[in-house]
Design a protein around this motif. Structure first.
Motif, PDB file in Angstrom:
ATOM      1  N   ARG A   1     -13.604 -20.675  14.564  1.00 22.38           N
ATOM      2  CA  ARG A   1     -12.772 -20.781  13.362  1.00 22.38           C
ATOM      3  C   ARG A   1     -12.151 -22.163  13.250  1.00 22.38           C
ATOM      4  NH1 ARG A   1     -13.556 -16.516  10.078  1.00 22.38           N
ATOM      5  NH2 ARG A   1     -11.596 -17.104   9.063  1.00 22.38           N
ATOM      6  N   ILE A   2     -11.927 -22.597  12.028  1.00 24.26           N
ATOM      7  CA  ILE A   2     -11.220 -23.859  11.806  1.00 24.26           C
ATOM      8  C   ILE A   2      -9.766 -23.471  11.552  1.00 24.26           C
ATOM      9  CG2 ILE A   2     -11.123 -25.970  10.414  1.00 24.26           C
ATOM     10  CD1 ILE A   2     -14.111 -25.272   9.648  1.00 24.26           C
ATOM     11  N   LYS A   3      -8.960 -23.643  12.578  1.00 25.08           N
ATOM     12  CA  LYS A   3      -7.616 -23.039  12.542  1.00 25.08           C
ATOM     13  C   LYS A   3      -6.773 -23.537  11.376  1.00 25.08           C
ATOM     14  CE  LYS A   3      -7.241 -21.392  17.188  1.00 25.08           C
ATOM     15  NZ  LYS A   3      -8.235 -22.181  17.970  1.00 25.08           N
ATOM     16  N   SER A   4      -6.801 -24.833  11.140  1.00 20.49           N
ATOM     17  CA  SER A   4      -5.944 -25.347  10.064  1.00 20.49           C
ATOM     18  C   SER A   4      -6.384 -24.787   8.704  1.00 20.49           C
ATOM     19  CB  SER A   4      -5.960 -26.875  10.047  1.00 20.49           C
ATOM     20  OG  SER A   4      -7.287 -27.340   9.911  1.00 20.49           O
ATOM     21  N   MET A   5      -7.678 -24.580   8.520  1.00 24.18           N
ATOM     22  CA  MET A   5      -8.146 -23.993   7.255  1.00 24.18           C
ATOM     23  C   MET A   5      -7.720 -22.539   7.161  1.00 24.18           C
ATOM     24  SD  MET A   5     -11.967 -25.496   6.568  1.00 24.18           S
ATOM     25  CE  MET A   5     -12.156 -24.848   4.905  1.00 24.18           C
ATOM     26  N   ASP A   6      -7.860 -21.826   8.270  1.00 27.59           N
ATOM     27  CA  ASP A   6      -7.444 -20.418   8.285  1.00 27.59           C
ATOM     28  C   ASP A   6      -5.998 -20.292   7.830  1.00 27.59           C
ATOM     29  OD1 ASP A   6      -9.844 -19.489   9.122  1.00 27.59           O
ATOM     30  OD2 ASP A   6      -9.296 -19.203  11.228  1.00 27.59           O
ATOM     31  N   ARG A   7      -5.175 -21.162   8.416  1.00 23.27           N
ATOM     32  CA  ARG A   7      -3.748 -21.093   8.138  1.00 23.27           C
ATOM     33  C   ARG A   7      -3.464 -21.470   6.680  1.00 23.27           C
ATOM     34  NH1 ARG A   7      -1.772 -24.938  11.590  1.00 23.27           N
ATOM     35  NH2 ARG A   7      -3.098 -24.101  13.222  1.00 23.27           N
ATOM     36  N   LEU A   8      -4.057 -22.586   6.283  1.00 22.68           N
ATOM     37  CA  LEU A   8      -3.769 -23.149   4.964  1.00 22.68           C
ATOM     38  C   LEU A   8      -4.200 -22.223   3.836  1.00 22.68           C
ATOM     39  CD1 LEU A   8      -2.549 -25.834   4.256  1.00 22.68           C
ATOM     40  CD2 LEU A   8      -4.806 -26.838   4.286  1.00 22.68           C
ATOM     41  N   PHE A   9      -5.350 -21.610   3.998  1.00 22.40           N
ATOM     42  CA  PHE A   9      -5.900 -20.803   2.898  1.00 22.40           C
ATOM     43  C   PHE A   9      -5.907 -19.312   3.229  1.00 22.40           C
ATOM     44  CE2 PHE A   9      -7.874 -25.024   2.742  1.00 22.40           C
ATOM     45  CZ  PHE A   9      -7.452 -25.419   1.488  1.00 22.40           C
ATOM     46  N   SER A  10      -5.172 -18.929   4.279  1.00 21.81           N
ATOM     47  CA  SER A  10      -5.087 -17.513   4.703  1.00 21.81           C
ATOM     48  C   SER A  10      -6.470 -16.881   4.768  1.00 21.81           C
ATOM     49  CB  SER A  10      -4.223 -16.699   3.730  1.00 21.81           C
ATOM     50  OG  SER A  10      -3.012 -17.330   3.529  1.00 21.81           O
ATOM     51  N   LEU A  11      -7.395 -17.567   5.412  1.00 22.08           N
ATOM     52  CA  LEU A  11      -8.777 -17.101   5.403  1.00 22.08           C
ATOM     53  C   LEU A  11      -8.968 -15.780   6.145  1.00 22.08           C
ATOM     54  CD1 LEU A  11     -10.852 -20.390   5.825  1.00 22.08           C
ATOM     55  CD2 LEU A  11     -10.102 -19.258   3.755  1.00 22.08           C
ATOM     56  N   ASN A  12      -8.001 -15.463   7.024  1.00 23.23           N
ATOM     57  CA  ASN A  12      -8.133 -14.200   7.764  1.00 23.23           C
ATOM     58  C   ASN A  12      -7.532 -13.015   7.017  1.00 23.23           C
ATOM     59  OD1 ASN A  12      -9.451 -15.114  10.146  1.00 23.23           O
ATOM     60  ND2 ASN A  12      -7.543 -16.191  10.659  1.00 23.23           N
ATOM     61  N   ASN A  13      -6.846 -13.315   5.932  1.00 23.46           N
ATOM     62  CA  ASN A  13      -6.143 -12.256   5.216  1.00 23.46           C
ATOM     63  C   ASN A  13      -7.017 -11.683   4.100  1.00 23.46           C
ATOM     64  OD1 ASN A  13      -4.494 -10.696   3.691  1.00 23.46           O
ATOM     65  ND2 ASN A  13      -2.953 -12.297   3.279  1.00 23.46           N
ATOM     66  N   PRO A  14      -7.371 -10.407   4.205  1.00 25.91           N
ATOM     67  CA  PRO A  14      -8.266  -9.828   3.193  1.00 25.91           C
ATOM     68  C   PRO A  14      -7.642  -9.809   1.791  1.00 25.91           C
ATOM     69  CG  PRO A  14      -7.635  -8.199   4.880  1.00 25.91           C
ATOM     70  CD  PRO A  14      -6.983  -9.482   5.251  1.00 25.91           C
ATOM     71  N   GLU A  15      -6.313  -9.892   1.721  1.00 20.83           N
ATOM     72  CA  GLU A  15      -5.622  -9.844   0.422  1.00 20.83           C
ATOM     73  C   GLU A  15      -5.524 -11.222  -0.244  1.00 20.83           C
ATOM     74  OE1 GLU A  15      -3.766  -6.697  -0.549  1.00 20.83           O
ATOM     75  OE2 GLU A  15      -5.393  -6.186   0.831  1.00 20.83           O
ATOM     76  N   ARG A  16      -5.968 -12.235   0.465  1.00 16.32           N
ATOM     77  CA  ARG A  16      -5.749 -13.608   0.002  1.00 16.32           C
ATOM     78  C   ARG A  16      -6.253 -13.799  -1.433  1.00 16.32           C
ATOM     79  NH1 ARG A  16     -10.616 -14.026   3.791  1.00 16.32           N
ATOM     80  NH2 ARG A  16     -12.095 -13.394   2.212  1.00 16.32           N
TER      81      ARG A  16
END
Ligand code: GLU
Length: 717
Positions: free
Chosen positions: A467-482
């Motif tokens: 995973r690209i952590k900063s992208m995950d955080r910035l765009f809530s990529l792990n959040n299905p509701e995003r």
């Protein structure tokens, strides 16, 4: 008996003169060619000579292409596809030079080719010892790589100081082994003189790109300018045409099948000395990713440009360059598979390993090299997908690319000049900004949003551990509701980074100010920095290690093959020679090496890209070829095919006859020859050019630009 031997020898000589050879010869290796035997009627000193004007003074590096001077007043012949970006930048829906072509009736009407520069090679000198001095004392590979870069910059800076106005460059000829300092005359005012309509200059479009038989008039004419005193200068109204030390003789006599030809130019990159591990990485990881990613963008941009000419025009150069690489990679992938290149390389490598094992000292010194190279490519492969997504984020998404450039400019420009990344050094910074502003001119909000969305979608699918952590955080990529769409839309609505005035000011601000600037893309870039920097550091380390290992592997190969090699292409001046020659692309098929205007009529459908202009078709039908008609084919030749050794960057290279006269203009290769970058072979390596007679005829009869023939010194009345 003597007579018999004589016969055999002459037969052998004439046969060997008929065969082509692999080789993009650098200037330092010209002496290794037996020029007369190869077919030249000129000497090495006619090609390059530091004491007197020679052919090399007429050859220019024009961005990523080649061109040549064809008049004493700085006229340059190159490809239509090399001038494409300049033509597109100068065009709008009202003045559509791409569609209609462009002709300057006089010097005052010539248009600036924005962002274009011209280099002419003046000298070269081996500086390997200085670059590599005491490197073995540095055990940290990232450090080692940085040291090599730093030394190359130091030598460059010194050379430019000693030679004011000139451009210097330390080129890597063999990784970790050979470095050469080149000095260039560097011209910065280049203008458009004549460009055919796209229906001639790109006749056949992507369907015919990388294919033979070919009927594309892929040429354009530019002019270089200098300050009134002859020195290089930025674009200015009172500049004057540059007077080259040497210009090429353009000969309307053209060429025939089997004629000897040679090319001079600036081929970009080849990979012939690389290992099976590099090749496998290219085949299974790098090229498939890039080809798919480019294809996705091409579809998107074509779709968005369908309804509106102004939009289509803005996308045109980008689509062309993406499509060119995409098809080239597909060709290479096909070739790698067909030739079983990785398997063959593995076989050779196994033989070399066995050779090492026979000698204890050699085995101790070199035995582990290949495996260490393999480990690096394994590491690269494991994180390739995530690393590409991260790097294309700041390449394919314009708003992020602008933000990244501004951010890095501010950060880097607080360092000492030689410590900066190359793009932000004083010698390059103006160009970096200029390039960004040209890209800004073609900015399209809708396309940019969709490209960013697609990269986020890809990043969201990355497996755990990648995973690209900063992208995950910035765009809530792990959040299905995003809700990316909303966040992205908001960012583009609030963006200042896509405004010219904002960008101009941002380039003057300190790093501290930039970090505090309230622009969504600058904020995002800042948040992405930890991952961007970590990737950069990893690349430094891998390059540093590869540089050392590649040098060792090359030593092994030299010992094993008892041979010297010609360095892979690296955008420096090269010579290649061969013959006008057909080939057999498939069983029972033979392709003749010269096409004629009849093929234009055959291919014409009236629909782009096969929509030859009416006037051209009438001229062809009228057979008004005059003195330019081929004496052997009794018609007008269009395309020529030859077995020289070329690659991207040879676009625009002059095709020269044995006497060094210009007979054609290189612009492409056959589909089966795209693999040439990995391995050259006489059976499939074929390059494609425009016959000079077709160019001259178009200028004379189609464009009514007889004055350009006059300027080239061609009697056409
Ligand atoms: N048509 C090629 C290109 O645009 C240039 C010449 C070549 O690669 O052979 O990249």
């Amino acid at each position: 008996m003597t007579k018999f031997i004589f016969l055999i020898t002459t037969l052998f000589l004439s046969l060997s003169a008929l065969f082509a050879e692999e080789g993009m010869y650098p200037l330092s290796e010209l002496h290794t060619i037996d020029l007369q035997k190869a077919g030249f009627k000129i000497s090495a000193a006619d090609i390059f000579n530091q004491e007197a004007p020679s052919l090399s003074d007429a050859i220019v590096k024009l961005g990523g292409c080649t061109g040549s001077f064809i008049s004493p007043q700085g006229l340059i012949l190159t490809n239509h596809h090399c001038a494409f970006r300049a033509v597109q930048t100068a065009s709008n829906a009202e003045h559509d030079y791409l569609k209609n072509g462009f002709m300057a009736a006089g010097r005052e009407q010539e248009i600036e080719a924005k962002g274009y520069t011209v280099r002419i090679t003046q000298s070269f000198k081996d500086v390997s010892a200085e670059v590599l001095k005491d490197l073995d004392a540095i055990s940290d590979f990232a450090e080692r790589n940085k040291t090599i870069k730093r030394r190359r910059k130091e030598i460059t800076a010194r050379a430019e100081k000693e030679n004011p106005g000139m451009r210097a460059e330390v080129a890597e000829m063999f990784k970790g082994q050979t470095y050469v300092l080149f000095l260039y005359t560097y011209l910065k005012d280049v203008r458009l003189v004549y460009v055919p309509p796209i229906s001639i200059g790109n006749f056949g479009g992507e369907t015919d790109n990388w294919e033979w038989p070919r009927h594309t008039g892929d040429f354009s004419i530019l002019r270089a300018y200098s300050a009134p005193d002859g020195s290089p200068a930025e674009y200015a109204a009172d500049n004057v045409p540059y007077q080259p030390k040497k210009y090429l003789n353009v000969t309307p006599r053209g060429v025939d099948e089997n004629d000897f030809v040679f090319l001079l130019g600036y081929p970009g990159r080849t990979y012939r000395h690389r290992t099976s591990y590099f090749t496998a990485y290219e085949e299974h990881v790098h090229m498939p990713f890039v080809a798919d990613w480019y294809q996705w963008q091409i579809h998107l941009l074509e779709d968005l440009g369908k309804e509106d000419r102004a939009t289509a025009l803005r996308f045109s150069a980008t689509i062309k360059s993406l499509a060119n690489t995409e098809k080239n990679y597909r060709g290479k992938l096909r070739g790698l598979g067909r030739l079983q290149m990785v398997r063959k390389k593995r076989g050779q490598e196994a033989q070399i390993q066995a050779f090492l094992q026979k000698d204890e000292a050699l085995q101790r010194r070199y035995g582990a090299v290949l495996n260490a190279i393999k480990n690096i490519y394994d590491e690269k492969t494991n994180s390739a997908e995530r690393d590409y997504i991260l790097s294309y984020l700041t390449r394919s998404v314009s708003a992020l690319s602008f933000a990244n450039t501004v951010y890095k400019a501010a950060e880097e420009r607080e360092k000492e000049d030689l410590e900066r990344e190359s793009a932000f050094m004083n010698r390059n910074f103006e160009r970096t900004k200029k390039r960004l502003f040209i890209r800004l001119q073609n900015f399209d909000l809708q396309a940019d949003e969709l490209i960013l969305t697609e990269l986020l979608r890809k990043a969201a699918q990355l497996p755990k551990g990648q995973r690209i952590k900063s992208m995950d955080r910035l765009f809530s990529l792990n959040n299905p509701e995003r809700d990316w769409q909303k966040a992205i839309k908001q960012a583009y609505d609030d963006a200042k980074i896509t405004q010219k005035d904002f960008l101009s000011k941002a380039f003057q601000q300190s790093f501290e100010q930039i970090q505090k600037t309230n622009d969504p893309f600058l904020q995002w870039i800042q948040a992405l920095q930890p991952d961007i920097k970590a990737l950069k550091e990893k690349n430094e380390r891998q390059s540093g290690e590869l540089s050392k290992l590649s040098a060792q592997w090359a030593e092994v190969k030299r010992l094993y093959e008892k041979n010297t090699f010609i360095p892979d292409a690296n955008s420096t001046f090269r010579l290649t020679y061969g013959h006008i020659r057909g080939y057999a692309p498939a069983d029972a098929v033979y392709n003749f090496p010269i096409t004629t205007v009849a093929g234009i009529l055959e291919k014409h459908t009236g629909q782009a890209p096969f929509n030859a202009p009416d006037k051209l078709r009438q001229l062809i039908k009228a057979k008004a070829f005059g003195f330019l008609q081929s004496a052997t084919l009794h018609t007008m030749p269009v395309g020529i095919l030859y077995d020289c050794d070329t690659t991207g960057g040879n676009s625009g290279s002059p095709v020269l006859n044995a006497k060094g006269e210009l007979v054609g203009l290189n612009f492409d290769r056959a589909f089966g020859a795209t693999i040439n970058d990995f391995a050259w072979d006489e059976s499939y390596s074929r390059s494609i050019g425009v016959d000079i007679r077709y160019i001259l005829w178009l200028l004379q009869k189609y464009a009514g630009a007889g004055y350009l023939l006059d300027e080239m010194g061609i009697d056409h009345n």
